[in-house]
Write an enzyme that holds these catalytic residues in place. Structure first.
Site, PDB file in Angstrom:
ATOM      1  N   ALA A  66       0.862  -1.179   0.000  1.00 14.74           N
ATOM      2  CA  ALA A  66       0.000   0.000   0.000  1.00 14.74           C
ATOM      3  C   ALA A  66       0.900   1.231   0.000  1.00 14.74           C
ATOM      4  O   ALA A  66       2.061   1.177   0.429  1.00 14.74           O
ATOM      5  CB  ALA A  66      -0.874  -0.012   1.240  1.00 14.74           C
ATOM      6  N   GLY A 109       0.362  -4.985   0.847  1.00 16.77           N
ATOM      7  CA  GLY A 109      -0.869  -4.985   0.038  1.00 16.77           C
ATOM      8  C   GLY A 109      -0.653  -5.602  -1.344  1.00 16.77           C
ATOM      9  O   GLY A 109      -1.590  -6.159  -1.924  1.00 16.77           O
ATOM     10  N   GLU A 112      -0.915  -9.180  -0.776  1.00 16.06           N
ATOM     11  CA  GLU A 112      -2.338  -9.493  -0.523  1.00 16.06           C
ATOM     12  C   GLU A 112      -3.128  -9.535  -1.826  1.00 16.06           C
ATOM     13  O   GLU A 112      -4.012 -10.386  -2.003  1.00 16.06           O
ATOM     14  CB  GLU A 112      -2.931  -8.459   0.446  1.00 16.06           C
ATOM     15  CG  GLU A 112      -2.424  -8.676   1.866  1.00 16.06           C
ATOM     16  CD  GLU A 112      -2.848  -7.601   2.839  1.00 16.06           C
ATOM     17  OE1 GLU A 112      -2.668  -6.407   2.519  1.00 16.06           O
ATOM     18  OE2 GLU A 112      -3.354  -7.943   3.923  1.00 16.06           O
ATOM     19  N   GLU A 132       4.779  -5.098   6.967  1.00 18.42           N
ATOM     20  CA  GLU A 132       3.963  -4.208   7.808  1.00 18.42           C
ATOM     21  C   GLU A 132       4.451  -4.136   9.244  1.00 18.42           C
ATOM     22  O   GLU A 132       4.406  -3.088   9.882  1.00 18.42           O
ATOM     23  CB  GLU A 132       2.485  -4.667   7.803  1.00 18.42           C
ATOM     24  CG  GLU A 132       1.732  -4.324   6.535  1.00 18.42           C
ATOM     25  CD  GLU A 132       1.798  -5.440   5.504  1.00 18.42           C
ATOM     26  OE1 GLU A 132       2.759  -6.244   5.532  1.00 18.42           O
ATOM     27  OE2 GLU A 132       0.877  -5.500   4.663  1.00 18.42           O
TER      28      GLU A 132
HETATM   29  N1  CO8 Z   1       4.620   3.234  -0.578  1.00 17.83           N
HETATM   30  C1  CO8 Z   1       5.041   4.396  -1.123  1.00 17.83           C
HETATM   31  N2  CO8 Z   1       6.180   4.500  -1.839  1.00 17.83           N
HETATM   32  C2  CO8 Z   1       6.904   3.396  -2.033  1.00 17.83           C
HETATM   33  C3  CO8 Z   1       6.522   2.146  -1.508  1.00 17.83           C
HETATM   34  C4  CO8 Z   1       5.327   2.094  -0.754  1.00 17.83           C
HETATM   35  N3  CO8 Z   1       4.844   0.931  -0.242  1.00 17.83           N
HETATM   36  N4  CO8 Z   1       7.461   1.225  -1.839  1.00 17.83           N
HETATM   37  C5  CO8 Z   1       8.387   1.876  -2.569  1.00 17.83           C
HETATM   38  N5  CO8 Z   1       8.050   3.174  -2.695  1.00 17.83           N
HETATM   39  C6  CO8 Z   1       8.804   4.223  -3.414  1.00 17.83           C
HETATM   40  C7  CO8 Z   1      10.043   4.673  -2.654  1.00 17.83           C
HETATM   41  O1  CO8 Z   1       9.698   5.629  -1.670  1.00 17.83           O
HETATM   42  C8  CO8 Z   1      10.883   5.235  -3.775  1.00 17.83           C
HETATM   43  O2  CO8 Z   1      10.382   6.514  -4.105  1.00 17.83           O
HETATM   44  P1  CO8 Z   1      11.434   7.735  -4.369  1.00 17.83           P
HETATM   45  O3  CO8 Z   1      12.212   7.281  -5.573  1.00 17.83           O
HETATM   46  O4  CO8 Z   1      10.531   8.891  -4.638  1.00 17.83           O
HETATM   47  O5  CO8 Z   1      12.271   7.834  -3.146  1.00 17.83           O
HETATM   48  C9  CO8 Z   1      10.571   4.323  -4.953  1.00 17.83           C
HETATM   49  O6  CO8 Z   1       9.327   3.681  -4.623  1.00 17.83           O
HETATM   50  C10 CO8 Z   1      11.622   3.253  -5.171  1.00 17.83           C
HETATM   51  O7  CO8 Z   1      11.804   2.561  -3.956  1.00 17.83           O
HETATM   52  P2  CO8 Z   1      13.239   2.397  -3.241  1.00 17.83           P
HETATM   53  O8  CO8 Z   1      14.158   3.507  -3.662  1.00 17.83           O
HETATM   54  O9  CO8 Z   1      12.993   2.210  -1.779  1.00 17.83           O
HETATM   55  O10 CO8 Z   1      13.724   1.057  -3.937  1.00 17.83           O
HETATM   56  P3  CO8 Z   1      14.700  -0.052  -3.317  1.00 17.83           P
HETATM   57  O11 CO8 Z   1      14.964  -1.015  -4.417  1.00 17.83           O
HETATM   58  O12 CO8 Z   1      15.849   0.574  -2.626  1.00 17.83           O
HETATM   59  O13 CO8 Z   1      13.814  -0.792  -2.180  1.00 17.83           O
HETATM   60  C11 CO8 Z   1      11.860  -1.855  -1.297  1.00 17.83           C
HETATM   61  C12 CO8 Z   1      12.695  -1.518  -2.560  1.00 17.83           C
HETATM   62  C13 CO8 Z   1      12.653  -2.766  -0.397  1.00 17.83           C
HETATM   63  C14 CO8 Z   1      10.597  -2.559  -1.797  1.00 17.83           C
HETATM   64  C15 CO8 Z   1      11.504  -0.551  -0.564  1.00 17.83           C
HETATM   65  O14 CO8 Z   1      10.983   0.380  -1.483  1.00 17.83           O
HETATM   66  C16 CO8 Z   1      10.489  -0.733   0.532  1.00 17.83           C
HETATM   67  O15 CO8 Z   1      10.822  -1.219   1.600  1.00 17.83           O
HETATM   68  N6  CO8 Z   1       9.209  -0.352   0.276  1.00 17.83           N
HETATM   69  C17 CO8 Z   1       8.152  -0.421   1.241  1.00 17.83           C
HETATM   70  C18 CO8 Z   1       7.642  -1.839   1.396  1.00 17.83           C
HETATM   71  C19 CO8 Z   1       6.567  -1.911   2.454  1.00 17.83           C
HETATM   72  O16 CO8 Z   1       6.790  -1.642   3.615  1.00 17.83           O
HETATM   73  N7  CO8 Z   1       5.344  -2.337   2.041  1.00 17.83           N
HETATM   74  C20 CO8 Z   1       4.227  -2.496   2.936  1.00 17.83           C
HETATM   75  C21 CO8 Z   1       3.396  -1.264   2.962  1.00 17.83           C
HETATM   76  S1  CO8 Z   1       2.096  -1.347   4.166  1.00 17.83           S
HETATM   77  C22 CO8 Z   1       0.879  -2.244   3.431  1.00 17.83           C
HETATM   78  O17 CO8 Z   1       1.014  -2.700   2.344  1.00 17.83           O
HETATM   79  C23 CO8 Z   1      -0.378  -2.426   4.228  1.00 17.83           C
HETATM   80  C24 CO8 Z   1      -1.461  -3.117   3.408  1.00 17.83           C
HETATM   81  C25 CO8 Z   1      -2.808  -2.790   3.943  1.00 17.83           C
HETATM   82  C26 CO8 Z   1      -3.920  -3.081   2.924  1.00 17.83           C
HETATM   83  C27 CO8 Z   1      -3.717  -2.360   1.613  1.00 17.83           C
HETATM   84  C28 CO8 Z   1      -4.720  -2.603   0.570  1.00 17.83           C
HETATM   85  C29 CO8 Z   1      -4.262  -2.090  -0.783  1.00 17.83           C
END
Ligand code: CO8
Length: 258
Positions: A66, A109, A112, A132
Site C-alpha cells: 500500500a 498490500g 495481498e 507491515e
Molecule cells: N509506498 C510508497 N512508496 C513506495 C513504496 C510504498 N509501499 N514502496 C516503494 N516506494 C517508493 C520509494 O519511496 C521510492 O520513491 P522515491 O524514488 O521517490 O524515493 C521508490 O518507490 C523506489 O523505492 P526504493 O528507492 O525504496 O527502492 P529499493 O529497491 O531501494 O527498495 C523496497 C525496494 C525494499 C521494496 C523498498 O521500497 C520498501 O521497503 N518499500 C516499502 C515496502 C513496504 O513496507 N510495504 C508495505 C506497505 S504497508 C501495506 O502494504 C499495508 C497493506 C494494507 C492493505 C492495503 C490494501 C491495498
C-alpha cells in the site's frame, strides 16, 4: 474502455489484462489505484468476450505494498469512515478466473493482491513478504487470513512476525506460487496458460472456482453438498451436452459458455 490513471487495461482475445502502472514508486497501491483495479476487473467480469483475467506490474516490481505516503496520516476514525475495504471485498465476488503474474517485489498490500488471485505465477526474481510489522502495523487486506489458510498457522506466524522477504523458490515450496518462470518469459507463459484456461468450458471453470473457494470456509460435508449442486447445475448447460457428445463422436468440443 474507461480511462484509468494508475493502471493500464487491455482486452486481448478472450483475456482481460490489468497492468499496475505506477512504476516510479514500485506500483505502490494508493486508494484510487485499488479502486481502478476493482472497477477494471468488474468490467471484464461483465464482458462476454473475456474468459480469464490477468494482473501484472509495470517496471521493476509487481507492487511494493500500500502507498505508505498516503496512509501515514490515517487514524482509526478516518479509516472507518473511508471504508476502503468495501471496494477491496468485491474482489472475492469475481467469478471468472484471475491469474497474477509477479516479478520483483510483491509486498504488503501487493502480496495481498497476489494472494487474492486464483493462481499465482512468478518470475525467478520475485520476492514476497509482509513488511507491515516493521512499520508498526499489520496486514489489513486479508494477508493474515489467506497466508494462514495456505501454509498453516506456525509457518504464517513466523513469516508475518519477521517481516522478511522470501524468494520465489521459497514461495513455490510453500505452495503459494503455482509456477515459476525465468523473468523474460513470465508474461508469455502466463498468457499461454490463460489462453488454455479460456478454451475450457467457462461455466465449469467458474463453478469449480466457486466450489474450491467454499472448501476454505465450509465443513467437508457442507462443501460436498455445495459441490454436488454445482455438479447438477452443469447438466443444464449446452456445454455439458457439447462436451459429452464431442467425446462420444471423437471430435474436439466447441464450448460456448452456455
Ligand atoms: N509506498 C510508497 N512508496 C513506495 C513504496 C510504498 N509501499 N514502496 C516503494 N516506494 C517508493 C520509494 O519511496 C521510492 O520513491 P522515491 O524514488 O521517490 O524515493 C521508490 O518507490 C523506489 O523505492 P526504493 O528507492 O525504496 O527502492 P529499493 O529497491 O531501494 O527498495 C523496497 C525496494 C525494499 C521494496 C523498498 O521500497 C520498501 O521497503 N518499500 C516499502 C515496502 C513496504 O513496507 N510495504 C508495505 C506497505 S504497508 C501495506 O502494504 C499495508 C497493506 C494494507 C492493505 C492495503 C490494501 C491495498
Amino acid at each position: 474502455m474507461a480511462n484509468y490513471e494508475y493502471i493500464r487495461v487491455e482486452a486481448k482475445d478472450q483475456l482481460g489484462l490489468v497492468m499496475l502502472n505506477r512504476p516510479n514508486v514500485l506500483n505502490a497501491l494508493n486508494r484510487q489505484m485499488v479502486s481502478e483495479i476493482i472497477r477494471a476487473l468488474e468490467s471484464f467480469e461483465q464482458n462476454e468476450q473475456i474468459r480469464v483475467m490477468v494482473i501484472y506490474g509495470n517496471g521493476r516490481a509487481f507492487a511494493a505494498g500500500a502507498d505508505i505516503d498516503e496512509m501515514a496520516a490515517d487514524n482509526p476514525v478516518s479509516l472507518e469512515l473511508l471504508n476502503q475495504f468495501a471496494e477491496w471485498d468485491r474482489f472475492t465476488l469475481l467469478k471468472k478466473p484471475v491469474i497474477c503474474a509477479v516479478h520483483g517485489f510483491a509486498l504488503g498490500g501487493g502480496f495481498e493482491l497476489a494472494l487474492a488471485c486464483d493462481l499465482l505465477f512468478a518470475a525467478e526474481d520475485a520476492k514476497f513478504g509482509f513488511p507491515e510489522v516493521n512499520l508498526g502495523v499489520m496486514p489489513g487486506a486479508g494477508g493474515t487470513q489467506r497466508l494462514t489458510k495456505l501454509i498453516g498457522k506456525t509457518r504464517a506466524l513466523e513469516w508475518l512476525w519477521s517481516g522478511e522477504m522470501r524468494d520465489a523458490e521459497d514461495a513455490c515450496r510453500e505452495g503459494i506460487v503455482n509456477k515459476l518462470f525465468p523473468k523474460e518469459v513470465l508474461l508469455d507463459e502466463t498468457m499461454k496458460y490463460a489462453q488454455m484456461l479460456a478454451n475450457k468450458p467457462p461455466l465449469s471453470v467458474r463453478l469449480i472456482k466457486e466450489s474450491v473457494s467454499k472448501a476454505l470456509d465450509y465443513s467437508l460435508y457442507e462443501g460436498m453438498q455445495f459441490e454436488r449442486k454445482n455438479f447438477y447445475l452443469l447438466f443444464a448447460s449446452e456445454d455439458q451436452k457439447e462436451g459429452m457428445n464431442a467425446f462420444m463422436e471423437k471430435r474436439k468440443a466447441n464450448f460456448k459458455g452456455q
